[in-house]
Design a protein around this motif. Structure first.
Motif, PDB file in Angstrom:
ATOM      1  N   UNK A   1       0.845  -1.175   0.000  1.00 20.68           N
ATOM      2  CA  UNK A   1       0.000   0.000   0.000  1.00 20.68           C
ATOM      3  C   UNK A   1       0.888   1.235   0.000  1.00 20.68           C
ATOM      4  N   UNK A   2       0.507   2.211  -0.780  1.00 29.44           N
ATOM      5  CA  UNK A   2       1.180   3.505  -0.802  1.00 29.44           C
ATOM      6  C   UNK A   2       0.161   4.565  -0.400  1.00 29.44           C
ATOM      7  N   UNK A   3       0.636   5.577   0.278  1.00 30.67           N
ATOM      8  CA  UNK A   3      -0.208   6.690   0.693  1.00 30.67           C
ATOM      9  C   UNK A   3       0.337   7.932   0.005  1.00 30.67           C
ATOM     10  N   UNK A   4      -0.526   8.594  -0.751  1.00 28.95           N
ATOM     11  CA  UNK A   4      -0.149   9.790  -1.500  1.00 28.95           C
ATOM     12  C   UNK A   4      -0.865  10.988  -0.897  1.00 28.95           C
ATOM     13  N   UNK A   5      -0.096  12.005  -0.546  1.00 26.40           N
ATOM     14  CA  UNK A   5      -0.654  13.237   0.001  1.00 26.40           C
ATOM     15  C   UNK A   5      -0.677  14.280  -1.106  1.00 26.40           C
ATOM     16  N   UNK A   6      -1.874  14.870  -1.328  1.00 24.91           N
ATOM     17  CA  UNK A   6      -2.017  15.934  -2.322  1.00 24.91           C
ATOM     18  C   UNK A   6      -2.739  17.110  -1.675  1.00 24.91           C
ATOM     19  N   UNK A   7      -2.517  18.297  -2.226  1.00 31.41           N
ATOM     20  CA  UNK A   7      -3.220  19.479  -1.745  1.00 31.41           C
ATOM     21  C   UNK A   7      -4.643  19.451  -2.271  1.00 31.41           C
ATOM     22  N   UNK A   8      -5.589  19.636  -1.383  1.00 31.70           N
ATOM     23  CA  UNK A   8      -6.995  19.600  -1.771  1.00 31.70           C
ATOM     24  C   UNK A   8      -7.382  20.772  -2.669  1.00 31.70           C
ATOM     25  N   UNK A  17       4.163   7.893   0.860  1.00 33.92           N
ATOM     26  CA  UNK A  17       4.755   6.886   1.735  1.00 33.92           C
ATOM     27  C   UNK A  17       4.438   5.531   1.150  1.00 33.92           C
ATOM     28  N   UNK A  18       5.380   4.618   1.224  1.00 37.11           N
ATOM     29  CA  UNK A  18       5.138   3.269   0.731  1.00 37.11           C
ATOM     30  C   UNK A  18       5.837   2.287   1.649  1.00 37.11           C
ATOM     31  N   UNK A  19       5.231   1.148   1.809  1.00 29.90           N
ATOM     32  CA  UNK A  19       5.858   0.120   2.626  1.00 29.90           C
ATOM     33  C   UNK A  19       4.821  -0.750   3.297  1.00 29.90           C
ATOM     34  N   UNK A  20       5.278  -1.860   3.767  1.00 25.55           N
ATOM     35  CA  UNK A  20       4.384  -2.818   4.400  1.00 25.55           C
ATOM     36  C   UNK A  20       4.028  -2.422   5.821  1.00 25.55           C
ATOM     37  N   UNK A  21       4.818  -1.579   6.439  1.00 23.29           N
ATOM     38  CA  UNK A  21       4.592  -1.206   7.837  1.00 23.29           C
ATOM     39  C   UNK A  21       3.578  -0.071   7.991  1.00 23.29           C
ATOM     40  N   UNK A  22       3.085   0.470   6.882  1.00 30.76           N
ATOM     41  CA  UNK A  22       2.131   1.573   6.940  1.00 30.76           C
ATOM     42  C   UNK A  22       0.761   1.014   7.302  1.00 30.76           C
ATOM     43  N   UNK A  23       0.138   1.648   8.289  1.00 32.17           N
ATOM     44  CA  UNK A  23      -1.228   1.274   8.650  1.00 32.17           C
ATOM     45  C   UNK A  23      -2.007   2.550   8.953  1.00 32.17           C
ATOM     46  N   UNK A  24      -3.319   2.443   8.885  1.00 30.91           N
ATOM     47  CA  UNK A  24      -4.155   3.606   9.174  1.00 30.91           C
ATOM     48  C   UNK A  24      -3.951   4.074  10.605  1.00 30.91           C
ATOM     49  N   UNK A  25      -3.741   3.145  11.521  1.00 28.66           N
ATOM     50  CA  UNK A  25      -3.516   3.508  12.923  1.00 28.66           C
ATOM     51  C   UNK A  25      -2.206   4.272  13.077  1.00 28.66           C
TER      52      UNK A  25
END
Length: 76
Positions: A1-8, A17-25
């Motif tokens: 899973x990758x998390x992409x931050x964009x300006x609204x 951010x990318x990696x297996x250790x990323x979680x919503x918590x």
């Protein structure tokens, strides 16, 4: 899973951010209300997550000109 931050507002990519250790918590998403989650977080079909935040440029522009929030796309 990758998390992409964009300006609204201006849709500028702020970072990813990318990696297996990323979680919503770990990202703090569990602190958001259901309404905030719907407004801020988008789940993409490929499993990635897009998070809408406000970049520094847009934040400064809105602080200086609050009326910009009344426009649909204030900084485009």
């Amino acid at each position: 899973m990758a998390v992409h931050y964009i300006c609204r507002h201006c849709k500028t990519s702020i970072g990813s951010l990318a990696g297996e250790m990323i979680s919503e918590a770990r990202l703090g998403f569990h602190f958001l209300t259901p309404e905030e989650r719907n407004d801020i977080i988008a789940y993409n079909p490929n499993g990635d997550v897009t998070v809408k935040v406000v970049c520094d440029y847009c934040s400064e522009a809105i602080d200086a000109n609050p009326e910009l929030l009344l426009v649909t796309s204030p900084l485009q």
